[in-house]
Motif scaffolding. Sequence first.
Motif, PDB file in Angstrom:
ATOM      1  N   ASN A  32       0.757  -1.181  -0.070  1.00 44.49           N
ATOM      2  CA  ASN A  32      -0.092  -0.153  -0.003  1.00 44.49           C
ATOM      3  C   ASN A  32       0.793   1.248   0.083  1.00 44.49           C
ATOM      4  O   ASN A  32       0.580   2.308  -0.734  1.00 44.49           O
ATOM      5  N   GLY A  33       1.924   1.282   0.695  1.00 41.10           N
ATOM      6  CA  GLY A  33       2.584   2.444   0.914  1.00 41.10           C
ATOM      7  C   GLY A  33       3.950   2.727  -0.229  1.00 41.10           C
ATOM      8  O   GLY A  33       4.606   3.612  -0.517  1.00 41.10           O
ATOM      9  N   GLY A  34       4.462   1.358  -0.550  1.00 44.14           N
ATOM     10  CA  GLY A  34       5.474   1.440  -1.395  1.00 44.14           C
ATOM     11  C   GLY A  34       7.053   1.323  -0.419  1.00 44.14           C
ATOM     12  O   GLY A  34       6.867   1.537   0.799  1.00 44.14           O
ATOM     13  N   PRO A  35       7.956   1.306  -1.115  1.00 44.73           N
ATOM     14  CA  PRO A  35       9.307   1.025  -0.363  1.00 44.73           C
ATOM     15  C   PRO A  35       9.842   2.434  -0.083  1.00 44.73           C
ATOM     16  O   PRO A  35      10.448   3.079  -1.053  1.00 44.73           O
ATOM     17  N   ILE A  36       9.455   2.803   1.202  1.00 44.72           N
ATOM     18  CA  ILE A  36       9.880   4.371   1.661  1.00 44.72           C
ATOM     19  C   ILE A  36      11.115   4.525   2.612  1.00 44.72           C
ATOM     20  O   ILE A  36      10.878   3.458   3.514  1.00 44.72           O
ATOM     21  N   ILE A  37      11.754   4.887   2.521  1.00 48.98           N
ATOM     22  CA  ILE A  37      13.095   4.915   3.346  1.00 48.98           C
ATOM     23  C   ILE A  37      13.400   6.614   4.016  1.00 48.98           C
ATOM     24  O   ILE A  37      13.015   7.488   3.203  1.00 48.98           O
ATOM     25  N   PRO A  38      14.037   6.556   5.096  1.00 51.93           N
ATOM     26  CA  PRO A  38      14.465   7.918   5.507  1.00 51.93           C
ATOM     27  C   PRO A  38      15.511   8.335   4.761  1.00 51.93           C
ATOM     28  O   PRO A  38      16.521   7.651   4.656  1.00 51.93           O
ATOM     29  N   ILE A  39      15.596   9.771   4.528  1.00 52.54           N
ATOM     30  CA  ILE A  39      16.672  10.376   3.987  1.00 52.54           C
ATOM     31  C   ILE A  39      17.054  11.939   4.326  1.00 52.54           C
ATOM     32  O   ILE A  39      16.041  12.297   4.980  1.00 52.54           O
ATOM     33  N   VAL A  40      18.153  12.255   4.001  1.00 49.11           N
ATOM     34  CA  VAL A  40      18.363  13.743   4.378  1.00 49.11           C
ATOM     35  C   VAL A  40      18.975  14.380   3.044  1.00 49.11           C
ATOM     36  O   VAL A  40      19.447  13.857   2.385  1.00 49.11           O
ATOM     37  N   ILE A  41      18.227  15.515   2.859  1.00 53.10           N
ATOM     38  CA  ILE A  41      18.541  16.325   1.436  1.00 53.10           C
ATOM     39  C   ILE A  41      19.114  17.530   1.977  1.00 53.10           C
ATOM     40  O   ILE A  41      18.654  18.332   2.876  1.00 53.10           O
ATOM     41  N   THR A  42      20.293  17.818   1.094  1.00 50.83           N
ATOM     42  CA  THR A  42      21.086  19.073   1.541  1.00 50.83           C
ATOM     43  C   THR A  42      21.878  19.404   0.356  1.00 50.83           C
ATOM     44  O   THR A  42      21.217  18.859  -0.773  1.00 50.83           O
ATOM     45  N   HIS A  43      22.720  20.557   0.442  1.00 51.05           N
ATOM     46  CA  HIS A  43      23.310  21.025  -0.649  1.00 51.05           C
ATOM     47  C   HIS A  43      24.404  19.885  -1.228  1.00 51.05           C
ATOM     48  O   HIS A  43      24.999  19.377  -0.195  1.00 51.05           O
ATOM     49  N   PRO A  44      24.827  19.903  -2.511  1.00 47.27           N
ATOM     50  CA  PRO A  44      25.849  18.984  -2.872  1.00 47.27           C
ATOM     51  C   PRO A  44      27.237  19.557  -2.214  1.00 47.27           C
ATOM     52  O   PRO A  44      27.551  20.744  -1.601  1.00 47.27           O
ATOM     53  N   ARG A  45      28.216  18.674  -2.148  1.00 48.11           N
ATOM     54  CA  ARG A  45      29.481  18.801  -1.343  1.00 48.11           C
ATOM     55  C   ARG A  45      30.295  20.094  -1.820  1.00 48.11           C
ATOM     56  O   ARG A  45      30.421  20.880  -0.888  1.00 48.11           O
ATOM     57  N   SER A  46      30.422  20.297  -2.984  1.00 52.62           N
ATOM     58  CA  SER A  46      30.850  21.618  -3.333  1.00 52.62           C
ATOM     59  C   SER A  46      30.348  22.926  -3.064  1.00 52.62           C
ATOM     60  O   SER A  46      31.044  23.867  -2.612  1.00 52.62           O
ATOM     61  N   VAL A  47      29.075  23.053  -2.861  1.00 52.90           N
ATOM     62  CA  VAL A  47      28.507  24.108  -2.474  1.00 52.90           C
ATOM     63  C   VAL A  47      28.556  24.071  -1.054  1.00 52.90           C
ATOM     64  O   VAL A  47      28.568  25.117  -0.307  1.00 52.90           O
ATOM     65  N   ALA A  48      28.405  22.961  -0.479  1.00 49.56           N
ATOM     66  CA  ALA A  48      28.332  22.945   1.196  1.00 49.56           C
ATOM     67  C   ALA A  48      29.656  23.526   1.643  1.00 49.56           C
ATOM     68  O   ALA A  48      29.913  24.177   2.677  1.00 49.56           O
ATOM     69  N   GLU A  49      30.708  22.947   1.059  1.00 49.99           N
ATOM     70  CA  GLU A  49      32.183  23.525   1.232  1.00 49.99           C
ATOM     71  C   GLU A  49      32.403  24.930   1.317  1.00 49.99           C
ATOM     72  O   GLU A  49      32.796  25.655   2.180  1.00 49.99           O
ATOM     73  N   ARG A  50      31.886  25.733   0.093  1.00 54.15           N
ATOM     74  CA  ARG A  50      31.891  27.040  -0.080  1.00 54.15           C
ATOM     75  C   ARG A  50      31.035  27.645   1.122  1.00 54.15           C
ATOM     76  O   ARG A  50      31.315  28.666   1.633  1.00 54.15           O
ATOM     77  N   LEU A  51      29.644  27.333   1.363  1.00 54.09           N
ATOM     78  CA  LEU A  51      28.795  27.961   2.454  1.00 54.09           C
ATOM     79  C   LEU A  51      29.620  27.953   3.655  1.00 54.09           C
ATOM     80  O   LEU A  51      29.807  28.857   4.358  1.00 54.09           O
ATOM     81  N   ILE A  52      30.221  26.740   4.288  1.00 51.19           N
ATOM     82  CA  ILE A  52      31.206  26.409   5.242  1.00 51.19           C
ATOM     83  C   ILE A  52      32.301  27.527   5.310  1.00 51.19           C
ATOM     84  O   ILE A  52      32.439  28.382   6.367  1.00 51.19           O
ATOM     85  N   LYS A  53      32.977  27.695   4.136  1.00 45.68           N
ATOM     86  CA  LYS A  53      34.281  28.483   3.992  1.00 45.68           C
ATOM     87  C   LYS A  53      33.643  30.135   4.333  1.00 45.68           C
ATOM     88  O   LYS A  53      34.527  30.873   4.906  1.00 45.68           O
ATOM     89  N   ASP A  54      32.621  30.391   3.908  1.00 42.40           N
ATOM     90  CA  ASP A  54      31.890  31.617   4.087  1.00 42.40           C
ATOM     91  C   ASP A  54      31.363  31.897   5.474  1.00 42.40           C
ATOM     92  O   ASP A  54      30.952  33.019   5.648  1.00 42.40           O
ATOM     93  N   GLY A  55      31.387  31.113   6.363  1.00 35.54           N
ATOM     94  CA  GLY A  55      30.985  31.282   7.618  1.00 35.54           C
ATOM     95  C   GLY A  55      29.355  30.791   7.770  1.00 35.54           C
ATOM     96  O   GLY A  55      28.794  31.169   8.641  1.00 35.54           O
ATOM     97  N   LYS A  56      28.753  30.366   6.538  1.00 33.52           N
ATOM     98  CA  LYS A  56      27.326  30.175   6.603  1.00 33.52           C
ATOM     99  C   LYS A  56      26.957  28.765   7.079  1.00 33.52           C
ATOM    100  O   LYS A  56      27.834  27.749   6.731  1.00 33.52           O
ATOM    101  N   GLN A  57      25.807  28.443   7.401  1.00 31.43           N
ATOM    102  CA  GLN A  57      25.185  27.193   7.800  1.00 31.43           C
ATOM    103  C   GLN A  57      24.701  26.352   6.530  1.00 31.43           C
ATOM    104  O   GLN A  57      24.153  26.999   5.870  1.00 31.43           O
TER     105      GLN A  57
END
Length: 158
Positions: A32-57
Amino acid sequence: MINTFGFGAHQQVEKDGKKIIIPVSPQIVLQNGGPIIPIVITHPRSVAERLIKDGKQVQAIQCRALIDTGAFGSVITPVIAQQLNLVQTGFQKVTSVNNEEDQPAFFSRIQFGWGKGKDVQVVSCPLRGPFDCLIGRDILVHWNFTYNGKDGYIIICD
């Protein structure tokens, strides 16, 4: 890494004027529900590294994803794309049972509960169901995926 997700639930029903809780078989929940799994969605690594470098969360959203073997690529809801403030990379044609139209595309990272993640392009469009993401064949191509409907579980080898 081998990851097994079992399905099963309980349902509240009324019988003879009383509310009782009964088990629902894993097969029925999976069907009835299908194969549902928990995930986390965020920015790709390259963008995340830039955000961290700029002092952003670096924001991340935990949600549920339906594994969809019929989907060419992965999809997120517009709400997720907006909440994360993902950078749009263009448009992609999305074909469904009812129509075909261009939808905004974004680069993102989908992180799985077992620690691995994938930087992938996702399309943003409304989804119906208790999930905010579809995992498409762009991710499934990296997995050995077993759907055991008879026993009510899935296995993902990543």
